[in-house]
Design an enzyme around this catalytic site. Structure first.
Site, mmCIF file in Angstrom:
data_model
loop_
_atom_site.group_PDB
_atom_site.id
_atom_site.type_symbol
_atom_site.label_atom_id
_atom_site.label_comp_id
_atom_site.label_asym_id
_atom_site.label_seq_id
_atom_site.Cartn_x
_atom_site.Cartn_y
_atom_site.Cartn_z
ATOM 1 C CD GLN A 18 -8.609 -19.666 -115.347
ATOM 2 O OE1 GLN A 18 -7.897 -19.125 -115.201
ATOM 3 N NE2 GLN A 18 -8.880 -20.821 -116.179
ATOM 4 N NE ARG A 75 0.324 -14.464 -113.342
ATOM 5 C CZ ARG A 75 -0.366 -14.680 -114.391
ATOM 6 N NH1 ARG A 75 -0.462 -16.229 -114.723
ATOM 7 N NH2 ARG A 75 -1.068 -13.974 -114.798
ATOM 8 C CG HIS A 119 -6.546 -14.022 -115.175
ATOM 9 N ND1 HIS A 119 -4.984 -14.545 -115.023
ATOM 10 C CD2 HIS A 119 -7.045 -14.731 -116.117
ATOM 11 C CE1 HIS A 119 -4.805 -15.477 -115.863
ATOM 12 N NE2 HIS A 119 -5.962 -15.745 -116.623
ATOM 13 C CG ASN A 164 -3.020 -13.502 -117.763
ATOM 14 O OD1 ASN A 164 -2.187 -14.045 -117.470
ATOM 15 N ND2 ASN A 164 -4.278 -14.141 -118.178
ATOM 16 C CD GLU A 165 -2.741 -15.497 -121.375
ATOM 17 O OE1 GLU A 165 -3.818 -16.008 -121.754
ATOM 18 O OE2 GLU A 165 -1.816 -16.664 -121.108
ATOM 19 C CG ASN A 294 0.822 -16.270 -119.184
ATOM 20 O OD1 ASN A 294 1.746 -16.183 -118.143
ATOM 21 N ND2 ASN A 294 -0.377 -15.952 -118.904
ATOM 22 C CE1 TYR A 296 -0.578 -23.177 -120.248
ATOM 23 C CE2 TYR A 296 -0.782 -21.049 -121.375
ATOM 24 C CZ TYR A 296 -0.928 -21.998 -120.292
ATOM 25 O OH TYR A 296 -1.417 -21.578 -118.965
ATOM 26 C CD GLU A 368 -1.506 -18.352 -117.367
ATOM 27 O OE1 GLU A 368 -1.767 -18.966 -118.405
ATOM 28 O OE2 GLU A 368 -1.989 -17.548 -116.721
ATOM 29 C CD1 TRP A 414 -3.248 -23.360 -116.383
ATOM 30 C CD2 TRP A 414 -2.894 -21.379 -115.426
ATOM 31 N NE1 TRP A 414 -4.579 -22.709 -116.304
ATOM 32 C CE2 TRP A 414 -4.431 -21.544 -115.507
ATOM 33 C CE3 TRP A 414 -2.478 -20.284 -114.715
ATOM 34 C CZ2 TRP A 414 -5.363 -20.688 -114.940
ATOM 35 C CZ3 TRP A 414 -3.368 -19.187 -114.230
ATOM 36 C CH2 TRP A 414 -4.754 -19.645 -114.271
ATOM 37 C CD GLU A 421 -8.701 -23.299 -119.821
ATOM 38 O OE1 GLU A 421 -8.032 -23.278 -118.786
ATOM 39 O OE2 GLU A 421 -8.315 -22.563 -120.870
ATOM 40 C CD1 TRP A 422 -9.859 -19.372 -119.395
ATOM 41 C CD2 TRP A 422 -11.397 -17.856 -118.667
ATOM 42 N NE1 TRP A 422 -9.210 -18.746 -118.397
ATOM 43 C CE2 TRP A 422 -9.912 -17.887 -117.956
ATOM 44 C CE3 TRP A 422 -12.518 -17.288 -118.236
ATOM 45 C CZ2 TRP A 422 -9.737 -16.871 -117.147
ATOM 46 C CZ3 TRP A 422 -12.164 -16.275 -117.144
ATOM 47 C CH2 TRP A 422 -10.642 -16.102 -116.520
ATOM 48 C CG PHE A 430 -9.832 -29.422 -122.314
ATOM 49 C CD1 PHE A 430 -10.446 -28.383 -122.111
ATOM 50 C CD2 PHE A 430 -9.051 -29.801 -121.366
ATOM 51 C CE1 PHE A 430 -10.731 -27.996 -120.701
ATOM 52 C CE2 PHE A 430 -9.255 -29.574 -120.103
ATOM 53 C CZ PHE A 430 -9.971 -28.692 -119.705
HETATM 54 C C1 PNW Z 1 -4.440 -18.684 -120.697
HETATM 55 N N1 PNW Z 1 -5.411 -19.150 -126.963
HETATM 56 O O1 PNW Z 1 -5.382 -18.680 -121.625
HETATM 57 C C2 PNW Z 1 -4.958 -18.067 -119.436
HETATM 58 O O2 PNW Z 1 -4.130 -17.086 -118.720
HETATM 59 C C3 PNW Z 1 -5.411 -19.052 -118.368
HETATM 60 O O3 PNW Z 1 -6.395 -18.515 -117.563
HETATM 61 C C4 PNW Z 1 -6.028 -20.316 -118.876
HETATM 62 O O4 PNW Z 1 -6.388 -21.248 -118.144
HETATM 63 C C5 PNW Z 1 -4.540 -20.875 -119.692
HETATM 64 O O5 PNW Z 1 -4.071 -19.923 -120.584
HETATM 65 C C6 PNW Z 1 -5.048 -22.444 -120.546
HETATM 66 O O6 PNW Z 1 -5.689 -21.989 -121.370
HETATM 67 C C7 PNW Z 1 -5.415 -18.699 -122.908
HETATM 68 O O7 PNW Z 1 -6.507 -19.418 -127.414
HETATM 69 C C8 PNW Z 1 -6.415 -19.297 -123.372
HETATM 70 O O8 PNW Z 1 -4.502 -18.834 -127.704
HETATM 71 C C9 PNW Z 1 -6.433 -19.188 -124.771
HETATM 72 C C10 PNW Z 1 -5.487 -18.957 -125.566
HETATM 73 C C11 PNW Z 1 -4.563 -18.483 -124.937
HETATM 74 C C12 PNW Z 1 -4.196 -18.230 -123.562
#
Ligand code: PNW
Length: 460
Positions: A18, A75, A119, A164-165, A294, A296, A368, A414, A421-422, A430
């Site tokens: 990223q 991190r 990651h 990571n995740e 992580n 959110y 995160e 984060w 952002e992927w 977004f």
């Molecule tokens: C995390 N979902 O990604 C990642 O660890 C980060 O690299 C990313 O930038 C950040 O969260 C914000 O998106 C996710 O769809 C992406 O559930 C998508 C999901 C969850 C986590």
């Protein structure tokens, strides 16, 4: 004013693909994310991490910014294909040098490095030639790569995160196919998750046996989980919320804390859920010194009758719907981030308490938390009131959780800087569906030729 414990760790986080850029420099080979992003139609405006935040060249400036911010911990993740371009064999000296310099720069500024080994940027050769995370051999490749990192950096790095995740790798990478390697399947997510757990276990065993006695650090894994609030107080909805959490975090944390997958997953996934050998169970159980989380957002969960034709409306957040029969909904009154993730700080407290109860009060680090917003730049700065409020409210929730007995030891926001952002690229819009997931072309299994044909102008 609320006060956190004295030894609480305050940090910020990023990941290699990223931010680093320099995708073809310093002996780095392509990862599956380079190939994914360079495949037309898969990211917002076909954006890639080729340049990212140019961190590879500007890391000294970036560390200076961290120091100015007063960060105590940082991190970041290591790009496997910078260390081992093909994912196996030869070590790339320039890759070692880059991370070694970064670590030294951080320590000079009194910032503790927290390293994530993986990651999501798997060396592409491991995908095209070895089927990536589907192949049981990957655990051995990962163990070797991890060993190289422990050997070269472990004298100075005392906090390690293996993966990571893994949920995202399994569900978004192999279930929905919207993240690399872009595969769509109802069984692969479970196979891939199984190998991710084995790989984590092997890397931890190696660290504990060979490196930790001399290096004296901590090692764990970071999982992501959203909160699930029962939509009503009915028993079926409370069960649905619990089931949803077990499919989300229990999938990865139960093997680590209890030695096996949750019962509800075994029942519902049946033969598609791999079984652990006794040896793997023993290796994976107890393999995390801390619980990396992580977090959110969250949603309401309600039960869905198996004969009904309700589909999960909320994209990507639920895992495989057919295995769970949980309907996920947002309250129309909830405030949303620009990624359409609900801002519900109380969900953070509830999730921390849920984890604490289920896994016998482990030390937890939030590795995160943060939010994406459509920032307006005025005279070179952003009046960041919503983000400030988000972080404040989530920290208050963390503080309450601590008051209620949760062993929360640190918090990493984060992200340290705006980044790639992927699938959403560098978009400021977004949450808008710019890709048609129904027609999106997914990667076939033997992907070498396919990538060669799909990626015009490629460097692979
Ligand atoms: C995390 N979902 O990604 C990642 O660890 C980060 O690299 C990313 O930038 C950040 O969260 C914000 O998106 C996710 O769809 C992406 O559930 C998508 C999901 C969850 C986590």
């Amino acid at each position: 004013m609320i006060k956190f414990p004295k030894d609480f760790i305050w940090g910020s986080a990023t990941s290699s693909y990223q931010i680093e850029g320099a995708a073809r420099e310093g002996g780095r080979a392509w990862s599956i994310w380079d190939a994914h992003a360079h495949t037309p139609g898969r990211t917002h405006k076909d954006e890639t991490g080729d340049i990212g935040c140019d961190h590879y060249h500007r890391y000294k400036e970036d560390v200076k910014l961290m120091a100015d911010l007063g960060l105590k911990a940082y991190r970041f993740s290591i790009s496997w294909s910078r260390i081992q371009p093909d994912g196996q064999g030869e070590v790339n000296r320039e890759g070692i040098e880059f991370y070694s310099n970064l670590i030294d720069e951080l320590l000079t500024h009194n910032i503790k490095p927290w390293i994530t080994l993986y990651h999501w940027d798997l060396p592409l050769a491991l995908q095209t030639e070895k089927d990536g995370w589907l192949n049981p051999e990957i655990a051995d490749f990962f163990e070797k790569y991890a060993g190289i990192c422990f050997k070269h950096f472990g004298d100075r790095v005392k906090n390690w995160i293996t993966l990571n995740e893994p949920w995202v790798v399994a569900i978004l990478g192999h279930g929905e196919g919207i993240f690399a390697p872009g595969r769509k399947s109802k069984s692969e997510p479970y196979q891939v998750a199984h190998q991710l757990l084995r790989a984590h276990g092997k890397a931890v065993s190696l660290y504990r046996q060979k490196y930790n006695p001399l290096q004296n650090g901590k090692i764990g894994i970071t999982n992501n989980c959203d909160w699930r609030e029962p939509l009503t107080n009915s028993e079926v909805d409370r069960d649905a919320a619990k089931r949803s959490l077990e499919f989300f975090i229990g999938w990865f944390a139960d093997p680590i804390y209890f030695g096996d997958y949750p019962e509800v997953m075994k029942e519902r996934v049946g033969d598609r859920l791999p079984r652990f050998t006794d040896e793997d169970k023993a290796m994976i159980k107890g393999s995390s010194d801390f619980f990396g989380l992580n977090h959110y957002t969250g949603l309401y969960a309600s039960d869905v009758d198996e004969n009904s034709d309700v589909q999960n409306e909320v994209y990507g957040n639920g895992g495989l719907f057919e295995d769970q029969y949980v309907q996920l909904t947002a309250d129309p009154d909830w405030k949303m981030t620009t990624m359409n993730w609900a801002i519900i700080p109380w969900g953070c407290r509830k999730l921390l308490e849920w984890i604490s109860n289920r896994y016998n009060n482990p030390p937890i680090f939030i590795t995160e938390n943060g939010c994406a917003l459509d920032d307006q730049l005025i005279d070179g700065s952003v009046n960041d009131t919503v983000r400030k409020e988000y972080v404040e409210e989530y920290l208050k929730a963390c503080h309450q959780a601590i008051q209620n007995g949760v062993n929360l030891k640190g918090y990493f926001v984060w992200s340290f800087m705006d980044n790639f952002e992927w699938a959403l690229g560098y978009s400021k819009r977004f949450g808008i569906h710019y890709v048609d997931y129904e027609t999106l072309e997914r990667t076939p299994k033997n992907s070498a030729l396919w990538y060669k044909e799909t990626i015009k102008n490629n460097g692979f």
